[in-house]
Design an enzyme around this catalytic site. Structure first.
Site, PDB file in Angstrom:
ATOM      1  N   TYR A   1       0.824  -1.211   0.000  1.00 31.74           N
ATOM      2  CA  TYR A   1       0.000   0.000   0.000  1.00 31.74           C
ATOM      3  C   TYR A   1       0.864   1.270   0.000  1.00 31.74           C
ATOM      4  O   TYR A   1       0.522   2.264  -0.613  1.00 31.74           O
ATOM      5  CB  TYR A   1      -0.928   0.019   1.219  1.00 31.74           C
ATOM      6  CG  TYR A   1      -2.142  -0.855   1.034  1.00 31.74           C
ATOM      7  CD1 TYR A   1      -2.936  -0.725  -0.113  1.00 31.74           C
ATOM      8  CD2 TYR A   1      -2.511  -1.798   1.973  1.00 31.74           C
ATOM      9  CE1 TYR A   1      -4.053  -1.521  -0.304  1.00 31.74           C
ATOM     10  CE2 TYR A   1      -3.624  -2.597   1.796  1.00 31.74           C
ATOM     11  CZ  TYR A   1      -4.397  -2.454   0.656  1.00 31.74           C
ATOM     12  OH  TYR A   1      -5.493  -3.234   0.468  1.00 31.74           O
TER      13      TYR A   1
ATOM     14  N   GLU B   1       1.025 -30.048  10.312  1.00 32.96           N
ATOM     15  CA  GLU B   1       0.655 -29.219   9.164  1.00 32.96           C
ATOM     16  C   GLU B   1      -0.592 -28.381   9.457  1.00 32.96           C
ATOM     17  O   GLU B   1      -0.609 -27.193   9.218  1.00 32.96           O
ATOM     18  CB  GLU B   1       0.407 -30.096   7.927  1.00 32.96           C
ATOM     19  CG  GLU B   1      -0.073 -29.300   6.715  1.00 32.96           C
ATOM     20  CD  GLU B   1      -0.428 -30.150   5.503  1.00 32.96           C
ATOM     21  OE1 GLU B   1      -0.124 -31.362   5.514  1.00 32.96           O
ATOM     22  OE2 GLU B   1      -1.003 -29.603   4.553  1.00 32.96           O
TER      23      GLU B   1
ATOM     24  N   ASP C   1      -0.403 -34.131   5.837  1.00 28.55           N
ATOM     25  CA  ASP C   1      -1.330 -34.948   5.044  1.00 28.55           C
ATOM     26  C   ASP C   1      -0.524 -35.872   4.140  1.00 28.55           C
ATOM     27  O   ASP C   1       0.608 -35.566   3.769  1.00 28.55           O
ATOM     28  CB  ASP C   1      -2.185 -34.051   4.130  1.00 28.55           C
ATOM     29  CG  ASP C   1      -3.306 -33.359   4.879  1.00 28.55           C
ATOM     30  OD1 ASP C   1      -3.591 -33.755   6.024  1.00 28.55           O
ATOM     31  OD2 ASP C   1      -3.892 -32.406   4.302  1.00 28.55           O
TER      32      ASP C   1
END
Lengths: 644, 367
Positions: free
Chosen positions: B100, B196, B248
């Site tokens: 910004y 995770e 996973d």
């Protein structure tokens, strides 16, 4: 009665239908109804086993069978004529009246000035809260045409299938003589009020005022008030109908109809007073009237067997050969003799005596015979300059082009296709400028733009077609045209995208509509092909323009990209290094390098010289000068002031 | 081996080097060029000895008078100037704030300096490698999206934080966890478990898994951010704790593990202070569904993207070990991937009471 003979009888009666409307049509209608009734009866009572009962049933049925008048038929089937919803009814009434007014003026070679006025009428004691909630309206359409002699007024406005246009092959807006009387009948059915007509045929004659209702059973006018009156117009006609309706704006509105009419008829002056009381004028853009189309005889390839049978009955010729050569176009006496010979008919036979089998043979031979294409001077296309003037007058765009094709023929009917394109939002140069002046854009704001679909305007004999777009041959041709090759986006089976108006006009002595309400053109291969060819030509010109514009934009960007970034880089350098850096000197140095690297002023010169759009035929490109005229300068200064 | 943190003065002079590039080029009428090390697979090497991914020597010149690079050159200068401003103002900032701060319209046009943050983020990474300065040294914080719980006591800005007494929620790991900012006062844990997903971390935290097994529980909610990776590395270095990674069973899980272990391709220059070459992969292994009798219907079919990603991972030099090749090939052959959440199919506490204890007991992990 043998099947074949009955078939022929039906055909004959169908053929006579236009000549003596009420009677024969009732026969055919009665036939249909009887079949339907028989079905119903058989469903109710089990079929009698004994054959003896048959005559009794026939007697019973006979008691129920009676004549149906054409007016009664249309009362029940008003949707066929475009009176299915109150909103559409209002539009259809305006449309029929305006079409008639324009036809009358042009035939009398008067430059048309038509005034349309719609007022909301109180239904009962209380006036409607707003025009959008009003349920009753008075539609008044006034023209400066030749006027109507008083003996004819009642029949023209209050007798279905009465008119001058059906019996001849000539390009005109109206065709059957149903429209305006149907509008009057609709008004009478929904409000009980008669149609009011004022007509004056010359400044020396007094104007005539008449209130006419329609006897829906007999299809005959009932004249109420009938007197002379004072009228400020030297000649012309005013028709006023009170009817149930609904006022709407936007798509398929009266305003859209008038706007499109004004585009396709740039010689017409239209004035519209809306129910809100606002007056809008559509000025004329060309001074000349379109040349009057000539009346032609039917071409032999364009008729059905039924029509041939009818023509055989009606002809003044005594011999079949004479009938062929004088009642049709493009049939010479020699060709007539040849046709008779091949059909095995004596050329000197009396046309009225010709039997069904003989007529059928004659018909088959005619269809097989090679005959010259029909004459095309019966057509009066709008013309490329007039289409351009019409589009430029009503639609704000950056690019306009128009194409008038050469005449072509479908089923023996000559026709001309015209196409026009108006592309862009009309403020390309302005937008470029504004974009440069505009404040910073928020994240993702650039992607917010909605995909705008092109607007398709369809016309048949200069009349805008507002309903049933997707059923129309024009729409089909537009979506089957590959717009992508002209630099315009298009999804499969959809109209092209972008700020664009597509104008397509079909001029013909007989426009093949898909229904009586005359909203969609039937998809004959010849018509589809001609529309596509016209669109392709217009599209190619558009493609040149679009590519040229894109190129200009890319060049603009490339040339300016370094100039754009230099101040940023210089400012950042100063921030990093401190006040010792001379920012202006650094900018100047970098700018000098940039000019050198982009080929300097040579590129400028090249860009300006190369302007192929200027050489395109029948095309207008809105330049910066035009835009300046359209957008007053004070608007811009206002904006700047605000920012300050 | 860990590189010393650069002083502000050193970083500032490196930033000023950018301005010198422009000034020198302008003086000599030459195209200004910044030499930027290439951040892609082609320019990383796997050092088998140190077992981390290291950045190669390839660099690319970013020049100004080149249509394809002019915009990026301008952006690099802008970000550089903004970093200088951070030093002067003595503040740190986030990637988004930096975006910004540097966003505005170019004078005389509707073009923005940056259209979105995706354009400014890579420029900062470019600057990091170009100036050989870490993001934190440029006063830019990475996002903090990690949580820690366990028998660790930290000192943050003088506040003593006992991570064993923070309930179920734990302590949010800040993005800068260098010794100057965060001190590790005490740690009695025996190992670190890096999870995770937040869901499983919550499960383990709620069940006080860390208390029973005396470990530190960390999560990075997906790809662990720098703070989490750096804190894990510090605990590993300073307290010699083994690190176990629970992800996973899919190609992305494998990659998360490898980033923790060897470092990432994109930020290879960070490896030397982030990578933990001794980290172990505790699960979910493609062998687990059989071993732990997970029904086939809790698996998810591998899509084309999964398979092509798995094949890419097979080709990475740091996955060339025999057992890893077998692990990945077994997943591809089964055609299925499994989420950690699938363990809940057995029962809600299966992860805490059965799966992890058995894994630890059997020392069932991959290196």
């Amino acid at each position: 009665m043998p099947r074949g003979a009955r078939e022929r009888n039906r055909l004959r009666s169908a053929a006579q239908f236009p000549l003596r409307p009420p009677r024969p049509s009732v026969k055919s209608l009665g036939f249909e109804t009887r079949v339907a009734r028989e079905k119903r009866t058989t469903q109710k009572d089990p079929p009698p086993n004994e054959t003896k009962a048959a005559p009794e049933i026939a007697q019973k049925l006979a008691a129920k069978q009676r004549e149906i008048s054409i007016s009664e038929f249309f009362t029940k089937n008003r949707h066929l004529l475009g009176f299915d919803s109150p909103r559409r009814a209002l539009l259809t009434a305006v449309k029929e009246a305006v079409d008639n007014a324009l036809d009358a003026c042009e035939e009398a070679e008067i430059k048309p000035e038509v005034a349309v006025k719609i007022e909301a009428v109180a239904n009962g004691a209380e006036p409607p809260a707003s025009v959008f909630q009003a349920e009753r309206f008075r539609v008044t359409v006034e023209d400066n045409g030749p006027g109507i002699v008083k003996e004819q007024i009642s029949k023209i406005f209050a007798k279905l299938l009465y008119g001058s246009k059906f019996h001849r092959l000539r390009m005109s807006r109206g065709q059957q003589g149903i429209g305006i009387s149907a509008a009057g009948m609709y008004g009478q059915l929904t409000t009980g009020k008669p149609t009011r007509v004022i007509s004056r045929i010359g400044s020396k004659k007094q104007a005539h005022y008449m209130e006419i209702a329609l006897d829906t059973k007999k299809n005959e006018p009932i004249v109420g008030v009938n007197r002379t009156t004072d009228w400020d117009r030297p000649h012309g006609t005013s028709v006023s109908i009170e009817m149930e309706g609904r006022y709407a704006e936007g798509r398929q509105s009266i305003e859209e109809y008038l706007e499109q009419t004004s585009i396709a008829n740039p010689h017409v002056v239209l004035t519209y007073v809306s129910p809100k009381g606002e007056t809008k004028t559509y000025p004329a853009a060309v001074a000349v009237l379109p040349h009057a189309p000539k009346e032609i005889k039917p071409h032999p390839h364009g008729i059905e067997l039924g029509i041939l049978l009818k023509m055989l009955q009606d002809t003044p010729s005594r011999w079949v050969s004479g009938f062929l050569s004088s009642d049709f176009s493009r049939v010479s006496p020699r060709l007539a003799a040849q046709i008779c010979r091949e059909a095995g008919i004596d050329p000197k036979a009396k046309p009225r005596r010709l039997g069904g089998a003989e007529a059928e043979a004659l018909y088959k031979v005619i269809q097989k015979t090679k005959i010259m294409a029909p004459p095309t001077d019966c057509l009066s296309p709008i013309g490329e300059p007039q289409i351009l003037a019409g589009l430029a007058k009503q639609i704000r765009a950056d690019f306009y082009t128009a194409v008038t094709r050469r005449p072509a023929v479908y089923r023996g009917n000559p026709f001309v296709i015209e196409a026009g394109l108006a592309f862009g939002s009309g403020n390309f140069a302005q937008k470029q400028k504004e974009a440069a002046e505009e404040g910073p854009k928020a994240e993702g704001e650039d992607n917010d733009k909605e995909v705008e679909m092109a607007r398709l305007m369809r016309f048949a004999n200069r009349v805008p077609l507002l309903y049933q777009q997707s059923a129309c041959a024009i729409h089909k041709s537009v979506i089957e045209t590959n717009w992508r090759s002209y630099g315009v986006g298009q999804s499969r089976g959809a109209l092209p995208q972008g700020p664009m108006v597509i104008f397509v006009h079909m001029a013909s002595v007989w426009v093949p509509f898909t229904s009586e309400s005359k909203e969609a053109i039937a998809s004959y291969d010849e018509i589809l092909k001609e529309v596509k060819l016209a669109l392709q030509e217009a599209g190619r010109r558009l493609g040149v323009y679009v590519r040229r514009r894109e190129l200009a934009q890319a060049e603009f960007k490339r040339r300016n990209i370094f100039a754009l970034y230099i101040p940023e880089v210089a400012a950042a350098t100063r921030k990093l290094k401190g006040k010792a850096v001379d920012i202006e000197a650094l900018k100047a140095r970098l700018q000098k390098m940039a000019v050198k690297l982009t080929g300097g002023e040579k590129t400028d010169a090249l860009l300006k010289k190369n302007n192929p759009v200027a050489q395109l035929p029948s095309t207008i490109v809105a330049g910066e000068e035009n835009i300046k005229q359209q957008a007053p300068n004070d608007k811009q200064t206002d904006k700047r002031k605000k920012r300050q | 081996m860990v590189r010393r943190r650069l002083s502000d003065v050193a970083v500032k002079s490196r930033l000023e080097g950018l301005a010198d590039v422009v000034l020198d080029a302008a003086k000599k009428s030459k195209d200004p060029a910044i030499s930027i090390p290439v951040r892609s697979l082609s320019n990383v090497t796997f050092d088998p000895k140190r077992r981390i991914i290291e950045m190669g020597e390839n660099t690319q010149d970013r020049t100004f008078f080149n249509l394809g690079m002019a915009r990026k050159f301008m952006q690099t200068m802008l970000i550089g100037a903004a970093c200088k401003e951070l030093f002067e103002e003595k503040v740190t900032t986030s990637l988004r704030e930096l975006y910004y701060r540097t966003k505005h319209t170019l004078a005389g046009s509707s073009e923005n300096t940056f259209d979105d943050q995706a354009e400014s983020d890579p420029i900062i990474e470019d600057l990091e490698v170009t100036l050989d300065s870490l993001r934190e040294e440029l006063h830019v914080r990475a996002e903090s999206a990690g949580t820690i719980v366990g028998p660790v006591t930290l000192v943050d800005d003088g506040d003593v934080i006992d991570c064993a007494r923070l309930g179920k929620g734990g302590y949010a790991v800040p993005s800068i966890v260098e010794p100057e900012e965060i001190k590790i006062k005490k740690c009695s844990a025996k190992f670190i478990l890096l999870v995770e997903k937040g869901t499983q971390w919550n499960r383990l935290s709620e069940d006080k898994f860390w208390k029973k097994h005396n470990c530190v529980l960390l999560t990075g909610n997906g790809q662990p951010p720098r703070g989490v990776r750096r804190l894990t590395r510090r605990l590993h270095d300073e307290y010699k704790l083994p690190v176990y990674v629970l992800v996973d069973n899919d190609p992305w899980g494998y990659y998360i593990y490898s980033v923790v272990k060897q470092g990432s391709i994109n930020l290879a220059y960070e490896s030397q202070r982030m990578a933990i070459p001794d980290a172990k992969f505790i699960g979910l292994s493609s062998r687990d569904p059989e071993k732990y009798k997970l029904p086939r219907n809790v698996g998810i079919k591998l899509n084309d993207k999964d398979i092509s990603r798995a094949k890419e991972i097979l080709a990475y030099p740091w996955f060339k070990k025999k057992e890893w090749q077998e692990e990945i090939k077994h997943m591809i052959a089964s055609g299925l991937k499994y989420e950690l959440d699938a363990l809940a199919n057995k029962n809600f506490r299966y992860l805490t009471t059965d799966y992890l204890p058995r894994k630890l007991r059997e020392k069932d992990w991959l290196d």
